[in-house]
Scaffold this motif. Structure first.
Motif, short mmCIF file in Angstrom:
data_model
loop_
_atom_site.label_atom_id
_atom_site.label_comp_id
_atom_site.label_asym_id
_atom_site.label_seq_id
_atom_site.Cartn_x
_atom_site.Cartn_y
_atom_site.Cartn_z
N HIS A 196 8.56 15.31 -4.11
CA HIS A 196 9.31 16.56 -3.93
C HIS A 196 10.62 16.36 -3.16
CE1 HIS A 196 6.75 16.34 -0.24
NE2 HIS A 196 7.89 16.68 0.30
N GLY A 198 14.18 8.34 3.02
CA GLY A 198 13.45 7.26 2.34
C GLY A 198 13.83 7.05 0.89
N TRP A 225 0.93 8.74 6.14
CA TRP A 225 -0.42 8.18 6.32
C TRP A 225 -0.36 6.77 6.92
CZ3 TRP A 225 1.34 10.92 2.15
CH2 TRP A 225 0.75 12.18 1.95
N GLY A 246 5.01 5.36 -3.16
CA GLY A 246 6.18 6.24 -3.06
C GLY A 246 7.45 5.42 -3.20
N ALA A 278 2.77 3.62 3.47
CA ALA A 278 1.91 4.78 3.24
C ALA A 278 2.49 6.07 3.79
CB ALA A 278 0.53 4.52 3.82
N CYS A 281 -6.51 4.48 -6.26
CA CYS A 281 -7.24 3.42 -5.57
C CYS A 281 -6.92 3.41 -4.07
CB CYS A 281 -6.87 2.08 -6.21
SG CYS A 281 -7.89 0.74 -5.58
N ILE A 298 0.86 -1.20 0.00
CA ILE A 298 0.00 0.00 0.00
C ILE A 298 0.89 1.24 0.00
CG2 ILE A 298 -1.84 1.25 1.18
CD1 ILE A 298 -2.62 -1.45 2.46
N VAL A 308 10.11 24.44 -1.23
CA VAL A 308 9.53 23.10 -1.19
C VAL A 308 9.42 22.69 0.27
CG1 VAL A 308 9.85 20.69 -1.83
CG2 VAL A 308 10.53 22.49 -3.42
C1 LIG Z 1 11.73 18.40 1.70
C2 LIG Z 1 12.19 16.97 1.76
C3 LIG Z 1 13.44 16.63 1.31
C4 LIG Z 1 13.87 15.32 1.36
N1 LIG Z 1 15.10 15.00 0.91
C5 LIG Z 1 15.52 13.72 0.94
C6 LIG Z 1 16.80 13.35 0.43
O1 LIG Z 1 17.56 14.19 0.01
N2 LIG Z 1 17.15 12.04 0.43
C7 LIG Z 1 16.32 11.08 0.92
O2 LIG Z 1 16.70 9.92 0.92
N3 LIG Z 1 15.11 11.40 1.42
C8 LIG Z 1 14.70 12.69 1.44
N4 LIG Z 1 13.48 13.02 1.93
C9 LIG Z 1 12.65 11.96 2.48
C10 LIG Z 1 12.04 11.10 1.40
O3 LIG Z 1 11.54 11.90 0.39
C11 LIG Z 1 10.95 10.25 2.04
O4 LIG Z 1 11.48 9.54 3.12
C12 LIG Z 1 10.38 9.26 1.06
O5 LIG Z 1 9.99 9.90 -0.10
C13 LIG Z 1 9.20 8.56 1.72
O6 LIG Z 1 8.71 7.63 0.82
P1 LIG Z 1 7.50 6.73 1.24
O7 LIG Z 1 7.29 5.80 0.13
O8 LIG Z 1 7.75 6.17 2.59
O9 LIG Z 1 6.28 7.74 1.45
P2 LIG Z 1 5.44 8.55 0.37
O10 LIG Z 1 6.25 9.03 -0.74
O11 LIG Z 1 4.68 9.58 1.13
O12 LIG Z 1 4.45 7.48 -0.20
C14 LIG Z 1 3.31 7.05 0.52
C15 LIG Z 1 2.21 6.84 -0.49
O13 LIG Z 1 1.13 6.17 0.14
C16 LIG Z 1 -0.06 6.63 -0.47
N5 LIG Z 1 -1.18 6.33 0.44
C17 LIG Z 1 -1.43 6.86 1.66
N6 LIG Z 1 -2.56 6.34 2.16
C18 LIG Z 1 -3.02 5.46 1.26
C19 LIG Z 1 -4.16 4.61 1.21
N7 LIG Z 1 -5.05 4.59 2.20
N8 LIG Z 1 -4.33 3.84 0.11
C20 LIG Z 1 -3.44 3.84 -0.91
N9 LIG Z 1 -2.36 4.66 -0.91
C21 LIG Z 1 -2.15 5.44 0.16
C22 LIG Z 1 0.19 8.12 -0.63
O14 LIG Z 1 -0.66 8.67 -1.60
C23 LIG Z 1 1.65 8.14 -1.04
O15 LIG Z 1 1.83 8.17 -2.43
C24 LIG Z 1 13.01 14.33 1.88
C25 LIG Z 1 11.76 14.67 2.35
C26 LIG Z 1 11.34 15.98 2.29
C27 LIG Z 1 9.98 16.34 2.81
#
Ligand SMILES: Cc1cc2nc3c(=O)[nH]c(=O)nc-3n(C[C@H](O)[C@H](O)[C@H](O)COP(=O)(O)OP(=O)(O)OC[C@H]3O[C@@H](n4cnc5c(N)ncnc54)[C@H](O)[C@@H]3O)c2cc1C
Length: 909
Positions: free
Chosen positions: A105, A410, A271, A72, A268, A232, A69, A377
């Protein structure tokens, strides 16, 4: 236009009109909601199309082996690695479009060096995936840019930290250089180097492109058979109890259909907590704002490496011919009510908060003062109590995995973590030692405590760029769990360490209370004044010997007697009709001894890796008298495990019992009992004065236990030692702890008994050659590699978990194994130091300490390619601290023969 200089900040407007910026792009990057304002963002591509699509982009299958789920970084990486490992009936469900949460972003920085061997390997894997593997597999470019990374040191300690990283990096083949200020200037001409101590340059660091990476991962996964469904949202997770009452994932619900599945991965992002709630799982993370600003063009910046100026708490990321400037504030903004309508959205940047980075950034690259800001950003990111992600199967629900809580890392950790998660799901455990990320590192009683989570997450965010010293303790989230001796020891100057929510004794000083958390004065909270505990910690911030190393208590224990309060230990009973079968299967040691015996054992995973070490005591049948004696009709075992890993042990045992279908129960009496360990050559004389039992060798041999009376109180006494001395552990009902402790101390006054803490245990135990789980003994080490073959019942025919792996390892011969090093000079070493054989890095120290009785530095590390190197190691090895190499004496283990100050150490080859 805003410019970064303070003068410009005051004079100029903050940014140019948003409308003008947004209209320049053919795509729409943000969806207005009550939380967000559109910003110009530095990307010209994300996967979001303003195409008005509603409803899933593909039909949902009715069932899947795994449902991931979130689309990202983590969701895409996990999906890809599941497919690479052969699972193809897998589905990814994304609420909006891929990358819509935080990933779109991200700054995308990837630094390869961190003060952890596991993390270095995780980062290396991500780099490999984005820089070559995906391209080879799909023919697509992920957008990886190898522009290098530069860490800035403004003081000696910071440079010492970098040298430590460089040394570890050599073991993993990561090229890095310590540069002088002049060399740094040559590399980065726009940099101010006047206040520099030095830098660490890693030429193969770089920058990831989030959209390119996720699109390619998704393409590669779908080509292998995975299904990616966007638009979805998951709305429910069905969890049902099985025939044994164990809660298991059954299906994932959406508005467009339900997918039957035994396995869900919660990727997620911010979330993830809400997703957890759908299944009754605690996901201890908090969302906070994290920001960077993107500058206008800077002449001469092209091709420069990314910069991390830890002491200024800022990073400067190359973005074409401009820089992104970001950092970690003391007062980050919490996003308390996480909105579900935030796809491709950003927050307004709070300049009052962001301004604290400006001076540092301009100081490092003075050209920034006159440079305009193109865009801001500021997005949501999840942060956790110890700044480490949350991975692995949730203790509450089988089949519910976490892949979240990434603390601004992440992107760079995504590949390594995605791979480990996939391994975890398919094979039951990860391949590497992932304990530091495992959700089971936290005790279940604190994961839903909001004070603990908020305080600790704040502190870890604010200290993100602090030097990682070998001895540090949090100031936040303290005093959550106190054992019965807490007050008494505090009155005697105990300096507590936090482990698993417990306050455990570290060492002894004076006036050392841990006060309520003051958020370092942020949010207008009054800062604690004259905070002695904080001052004591400050003195420990060194890569030399800290001032409070445990000399006196170590020598007291070796020469006379010391008392250790180890009440935070996990204390479990294993009982029920299948208890013997379960104990045979779980424990490597043969526990089929007479009741009254106590055995040191390991617990393994299927690959033979060590999940735990503990003592197992077989109990006598007899009447119930809790907490000392549970109902004891058949085989019943008392398990004592390190308090910092109690949840991990508990969950491991429960999982094995469930997987094997054993009819057993486990009872946790950790909080009902304390434990004092009295150790040293005079411990028998001391204890004999307060107990009713004969403590002679004949009446109370080593590795046995009994219920006895101490100072008029019933206790379970065990003749054991974790420090290599004559000694007993007293397991005591909590209301009796203080009187028994007081009796010990007053009887011991004439022997000079001392209070001792875990600092002393660390040193004493390494002198004795005892392993510490999660340091020199981990899930990626087998007992054979760790020199613990004696704990394995290989000579019996009793099957046990991991046995097959050990047998095949034995048959093939060891490829790596632990070695002990002693260095005659007093060299402060703490682990991570590279080990060389004939100039070639062959491993690193996992744990190192100073041994006060032996008067040497002692370290343990694993040597790779053992058959190749073992003959050459003797005489040709060295251990590197900073830039200096030391010639150690080598042995497979140190063994303390006899006890007391005059103990003789024999070297076992
Ligand atoms: C300004 C900034 C700069 C950063 N710079 C860096 C960097 O230089 N290097 C680095 O390694 N990291 C960096 N990070 C951190 C990195 O971007 C995040 O750790 C990473 O993108 C997180 O990915 P994720 O897949 O865990 O979460 P997300 O990208 O948030 O993905 C979660 C997904 O789950 C989906 N979702 C939520 N609820 C549901 C649901 N009920 N059903 C279906 N889908 C759902 C959401 O729509 C989303 O697309 C930065 C973060 C920020 C804010």
């Amino acid at each position: 236009m805003a410019i970064l200089g303070r003068a410009g900040w005051r004079v100029a407007g903050f940014w140019r009109p948003l409308g003008a910026v947004c209209c320049t792009s053919p795509r729409c990057y943000s969806v207005p909601s009550e939380h967000t304002t559109e910003k110009s963002v530095p990307y010209t591509k994300t996967l979001k199309q303003d195409d008005g699509l509603r409803g899933p982009t593909k039909a949902l299958p009715s069932s899947a082996d795994v449902v991931v789920i979130g689309g990202g970084s983590l969701g895409c990486q996990t999906l890809y690695h599941l497919c690479k490992m052969g699972l193809t009936n897998v589905v990814l469900l994304e609420r909006d479009r891929l990358t819509a949460g935080t990933t779109w972003h991200t700054a995308g920085l990837l630094w390869q060096l961190r003060p952890s061997d596991t993390e270095v390997e995780l980062l290396a894997h991500t780099r490999h995936v984005v820089s070559s593997e995906l391209q080879a597999e799909t023919g697509l470019d992920t957008g990886w840019i190898q522009n290098g990374g530069l860490f800035i040191a403004s003081n000696k300690q910071r440079l010492d930290e970098y040298k430590r990283l460089m040394s570890l990096g050599k073991v993993y083949g990561i090229e890095s250089y310590v540069l002088s200020p002049a060399e740094t200037k040559e590399l980065y001409p726009l940099m101010n180097v006047r206040d520099l101590y030095g830098t660490l340059y890693v030429p193969k660091d770089g920058t990831m492109d989030p959209a390119g990476t996720c699109a390619t991962l998704s393409r590669a996964a779908t080509a292998r058979g995975a299904t990616v469904v966007e638009n979805c949202p998951v709305t429910g997770i069905q969890v049902n109890p099985d025939h044994m009452g164990v809660r298991r994932v059954r299906a994932v619900e959406t508005a467009f259909g339900t997918i039957q599945t035994p396995c869900v991965v919660n990727c997620a992002g911010v979330w993830a907590t809400k997703l957890g709630e759908l299944a009754g799982v605690n996901v201890p993370l908090l969302a906070m704002h994290h920001a960077y600003v993107v500058t206008e063009r800077i002449e001469g910046i092209q091709n420069m490496p990314n910069v991390r100026d830890h002491d200024a708490s800022v990073y400067l990321r190359l973005q074409g011919d401009a820089l992104s400037v970001g950092g970690y504030e003391q007062n980050p903004i919490f996003w308390d009510v996480v909105s579900d309508k935030f796809a491709f959205s950003l927050f307004d940047l709070d300049w009052d908060i962001f301004m604290q980075h400006i001076d540092g950034a301009i100081n490092r690259v003075p050209a920034l003062e006159k440079t305009g800001i193109k865009s801001t950003v500021c997005g949501p990111e999840s942060f956790t109590a110890d700044h480490k992600p949350l991975l692995g199967e949730a203790p509450e629900v089988r089949g519910f995995y976490l892949g979240c809580g990434f603390n601004s890392a992440g992107m760079m950790l995504g590949g390594g973590c995605g791979k480990e998660l996939a391994h975890w799901i398919i094979h039951g455990r990860p391949e590497k030692d992932m304990y530091g990320y495992d959700i089971r590192r936290f005790h279940h009683s604190i994961t839903n405590n909001s004070r603990w989570l908020r305080e600790r997450s704040h502190e870890s965010y604010a200290k993100n760029y602090s030097v990682v010293f070998p001895f540090d303790e949090p100031l936040a989230g303290r005093n959550m769990r106190k054992d019965p001796l807490y007050q008494v020891l505090q009155e005697q100057g105990c300096v507590f360490q936090e482990r698993h929510g417990w306050e455990r004794p570290g060492w002894f000083n004076t006036d050392t209370s841990v006060l309520d958390y003051d958020y370092y004065g942020a949010y207008e909270i009054t800062k604690n004044k004259d905070y002695k505990y904080n001052e004591l910690l400050g003195k420990e911030y060194t890569f030399d010997f800290p001032p409070h190393h445990g000399t006196a208590s170590c020598l007291a224990c070796r020469c006379s007697v010391a008392g250790f309060n180890m009440s935070y230990f996990g204390k479990f009973y294993l009982m029920g009709p299948d208890a013997k079968k379960a104990a045979d299967w779980l424990f490597t040691a043969d526990i089929n001894k007479a009741p009254g015996s106590t055995v040191y054992s390991c617990m393994l995973n299927r690959r033979g890796g060590t999940e735990s070490d503990l003592t197992v005591s077989r109990l006598q049948a007899g009447p119930t008298h809790l907490p000392l004696t549970p109902e004891c009709n058949g085989d019943t075992y008392y398990l004592a495990v390190g308090g910092a890993v109690a949840q991990h042990n508990w969950s491991h045992i429960q999982t094995v019992l469930q997987d094997q279908g054993f009819d057993c129960t486990m009872a946790d009496h950790s909080e009902d009992m304390g434990m004092i360990s009295i150790q040293g050559p005079r411990s028998r004389e001391l204890l004999q004065e307060i107990v009713d039992a004969d403590l002679s060798n004949e009446a109370f041999p080593f590795s046995t236990h009994k219920i006895i009376t101490a100072a008029g109180h019933k206790v379970r006494a065990m003749r054991l030692s974790f420090v290599g001395e004559l000694g007993w552990e007293l397991h005591i009902p909590k209301e009796s702890c203080v009187p028994v402790y007081q009796a010990v101390m007053s009887a011991g006054a004439k022997y000079g008994v001392r209070n001792a803490g875990y600092r002393a245990i660390d040193s004493l135990s390494i002198e004795k050659g005892y392993r510490h789980w999660h340091a020199d003994l981990r899930p990626d080490d087998t007992p054979l590699e760790a020199g613990l073959a004696f704990t394995c019942k290989m000579k019996t025919s009793i099957p046990f978990l991991g046995r097959e792996a050990l047998e095949s390892q034995k048959a093939m011969g060891l490829h790596r194994r632990i070695v002990c090093f002693t260095i005659d000079e007093r060299v402060p070493m703490f682990g991570l130091e590279a080990i060389y054989c004939n100039g070639v890095p062959v491993g690193h120290l996992r744990r190192a300490e100073f041994g006060y009785a032996i008067d040497k530095t002692i370290g343990y590390g694993y040597i790779r390619n053992w058959p190749l190197y073992w003959k050459r190691l003797s005489g040709e090895s060295s251990v590197e601290k900073g830039e200096q190499r030391y010639s150690p004496c080598l042995c497979s283990s140190l063994v303390l023969v006899g006890s007391g100050c005059t103990a003789v150490y024999s070297v076992i080859q």
